[in-house]
Structures are given as structure tokens and as C-alpha cells.
Design a protein around this motif. Sequence first.
Motif, PDB file in Angstrom:
ATOM      1  N   VAL A  98      44.740  37.484  -6.920  1.00 49.92           N
ATOM      2  CA  VAL A  98      45.340  36.566  -7.689  1.00 49.92           C
ATOM      3  C   VAL A  98      45.755  37.193  -8.860  1.00 49.92           C
ATOM      4  O   VAL A  98      44.777  38.809  -9.503  1.00 49.92           O
ATOM      5  N   ASP A  99      46.945  37.349  -8.388  1.00 47.85           N
ATOM      6  CA  ASP A  99      47.241  38.013  -9.090  1.00 47.85           C
ATOM      7  C   ASP A  99      47.456  39.917  -9.127  1.00 47.85           C
ATOM      8  O   ASP A  99      47.448  40.445 -10.060  1.00 47.85           O
ATOM      9  N   TYR A 106      39.163  39.480 -10.722  1.00 52.06           N
ATOM     10  CA  TYR A 106      39.218  38.613 -11.713  1.00 52.06           C
ATOM     11  C   TYR A 106      38.421  37.474 -11.703  1.00 52.06           C
ATOM     12  O   TYR A 106      38.442  37.943 -13.654  1.00 52.06           O
ATOM     13  N   TRP A 111      36.404  38.643 -17.866  1.00 48.43           N
ATOM     14  CA  TRP A 111      37.829  36.943 -17.750  1.00 48.43           C
ATOM     15  C   TRP A 111      37.976  36.408 -19.066  1.00 48.43           C
ATOM     16  O   TRP A 111      37.073  36.297 -20.283  1.00 48.43           O
ATOM     17  N   ASN A 114      43.168  32.272 -20.447  1.00 48.14           N
ATOM     18  CA  ASN A 114      44.330  32.307 -20.331  1.00 48.14           C
ATOM     19  C   ASN A 114      45.332  31.544 -21.280  1.00 48.14           C
ATOM     20  O   ASN A 114      46.092  29.910 -21.398  1.00 48.14           O
ATOM     21  N   SER A 294      46.530  32.119  -5.485  1.00 50.08           N
ATOM     22  CA  SER A 294      46.397  32.588  -6.840  1.00 50.08           C
ATOM     23  C   SER A 294      46.411  31.692  -7.854  1.00 50.08           C
ATOM     24  O   SER A 294      45.860  31.442  -8.533  1.00 50.08           O
ATOM     25  N   GLN A 298      43.559  30.378 -10.043  1.00 48.70           N
ATOM     26  CA  GLN A 298      43.079  30.509 -11.507  1.00 48.70           C
ATOM     27  C   GLN A 298      42.478  29.481 -12.725  1.00 48.70           C
ATOM     28  O   GLN A 298      41.675  28.879 -13.434  1.00 48.70           O
ATOM     29  N   HIS A 302      39.621  28.425 -14.349  1.00 52.79           N
ATOM     30  CA  HIS A 302      39.572  27.508 -16.084  1.00 52.79           C
ATOM     31  C   HIS A 302      39.173  26.130 -16.406  1.00 52.79           C
ATOM     32  O   HIS A 302      39.178  26.143 -17.589  1.00 52.79           O
TER      33      HIS A 302
END
Length: 391
Positions: A98-99, A106, A111, A114, A294, A298, A302
Motif C-alpha cells: 500500500v503506497d 500502513y 494510520w 486521507n 493499494s 485504502q 477508510h
Amino acid sequence: MPSDQSTWLIAVPHDGDAEGLLPEIATKLSQLSRSSSSVVAELGIPCFKTGTLDSLIALSEELPKQDAFFTSVVAKTVEALRNLLNNDPAKLAQHIVVDERSVDDYLLRGWRWNEGRYNIQRSLRETVDLLNKEMASIDNTMKSKLNNYNLVKGSLVQMQRKKTGNLSVRSLVDIVSREHVVQDSEYLETCFVAVPNALKREWNSKYERLTSMIVPRSSMLIASDEEYSLFSVVLFKRVHDEYVQKCRENKFIVRDFVYSEENIAKEREDLSVADATEKELWTELLRVSRTNFSESFQILVHLKVLRLFVESVLRYGLPADYMGLAIKPDTRYVKKAFNILTSQLSHLAPRSGRSSKKHKGGNEEFVGEYQALLEQEFYDFVLYEVPWIIY
């Protein structure tokens, strides 16, 4: 009790009782065993706009469906990567990132939401719709890429399969050559027959007499394998169908093959093009799958955090200020770890929704309206899981 194959995301009210909670839980989990590998990290839960109670109830009922869909998209992306990499764990670990960070890094290294991508000033409904739109786009892209690749891969496998197997089924393109065939004859043709090895002597004694109009002593052994021998025989075109039938009656297999240098060249070119196209699409699908894992992971996290917030507001009320924890339990001590959590967060019991079930009094109308919510199985704290679908 939550699964031992998942990372637990937990939310509690951010009040005086929550002070020092993270180090306390981390310390107690580490004391389970010297070799315990449990990890506890802070999970940043933003202060979203809460909206109305009805909107929160509606989201609480809708989000589990979205959660299941999001999880399935991530799982399918992982499965695509696994298949592309021939289930090689080392190679898979290089692409399940992930990134450019591992999944654990991650989730378990502080965490944060975003905000640049999902502005917390939006309503919860708008944020859910945006997350769903992005995940649906990823799902559609993966389906399209996978379908294109599988079609080309299937075509290539079919072409390659023709080059394998015994002489009764495999392609004769690389076996039969020009000198094996009668060329440019108005009346004669060459027929290719796969004969079981146990029947070779019978073939040599019978092939000239199966029908009339067979060229004497025209049988020629071209190739053999463990099961069959491939013979050529020259006959008049007018008896072709009858000869095929007689061969079938004697367990000789006439191959449907007409020698053509043009067709042979085309078949070889088609195989080369299919092989190059498959490699190109494999590379593209690997790149897209890595990127989409990825992105989708995410988005999934979220959504989980947003579920934590919605449930926490419904459970604990305002102010909507909550502390989040991410816990990766040691699979050997899952029950003990959960008992520690239950003990550490027992002060939340009076505020948990379970008490609502014990008091019916004048709230029967309210309970009836939100019966589905009140009957959910939950703990004294809000907990959702991120399954270890990547392992």
C-alpha cells in the motif's frame, strides 16, 4: 469473539477514561508471552459531520453491505495477483503493498484519514458515495482487464495444447513435412492415420485392403510415441470417406490434416502473436492489479473507520470525539487478547447499547423502529475487522 485471522479496529469515546489506554493495552498484550507478537497502534478517527439520527441509522444498515463488497474487491485483486505470480509467496509479498509499504505498516504505523482525498467537511453520505464510486470503478477495471487477459490466455493455452498429447490428438504441423505428402495430384491424396502401437502389425497387413483404390506399399511410418504410431497412406480421393469409416471400424484414427505450407506458416505466426500478446497483457494486468490493490485496500480501511465513527455516535452519542486502536493479535493468544480488551474497556458497559435490550418500558415504539440495530451482536466497545485476505 472476533476472528484470529484479522486486524481489529476499535473505537472508544475520547474522554478521561481513554487517557493512557493505548500503552496499557500494549503492555498487557506484550505480557501474554515473551514471544507474543501482538501489535497495538493508534488509529486516527476524524470528527465527521454527524448529520441526523435517521441518516446515521440508514448508514448503519447500509454500510455492512458496502463493507462486504469492498472486501470482496480487495480479495479478488489479491487472487488475481496470486494467479499471475503462480502463488509464489515471496513474489506476492512484493506486490501486496500500500503506497510501497506493507499492509501492516500502513495500518499499524499511526494510520490517519486521507483528508486531501476525502474531505471531512463533506457529509457522511457524500463520503460513502465517493468511496463506493471509487471501489466500483476499480472492480469494473479489474473485471475488464481480467476478462481480456483470460481470453488471450485461453486461446494461447488451446494453441499450445495442440502441440501436446499423443499422435491421435496433437497438431501435425511440426511432424508432417513436404516429402510426406503427394503434391498437386488431381486424383490422389495422402491420408494420415494414428495407429495404436499394439495394432501396428494389423495395420501393415490390412491398410491396402480396407477399401479399393489404395496405392500398394504406400504406407510410411512418420513418427511414434508411447501410445500411437503415425502412418501416411496414399489413396484415391474418391474413396476417402469410405476409407475413414473402415479405419474407424478397425480402431485406426484418421487425422483431419491437410498439408499446406501457407496454413502452417499462419498457425506458427498465430501462436507467436498469441504468446507475445499474452506476455504483454500479463505485464499490464500485474501492474494494474498491484495499483488497484493499494487503492482498494485504502478505500476499504477508510470505510471501516467511517463505520467505526457511525456506530460510535449511535452507541455513545455526542460529542463525536473518538479514539481509535488498531490491534493485530498474536494468533496463539487471541482469546486472551480479547479478554484483556474486554477487561480494559469494561467501563464502557453502562454506555453500550446492550442495556437498551433490558429496558422496554416506554421505549417500545423506538425499539420497534430500530429493532434491527438494537439486535446486532456487539461488545462494550465498537470493533470491526480487516481480514487477513492477503495471506
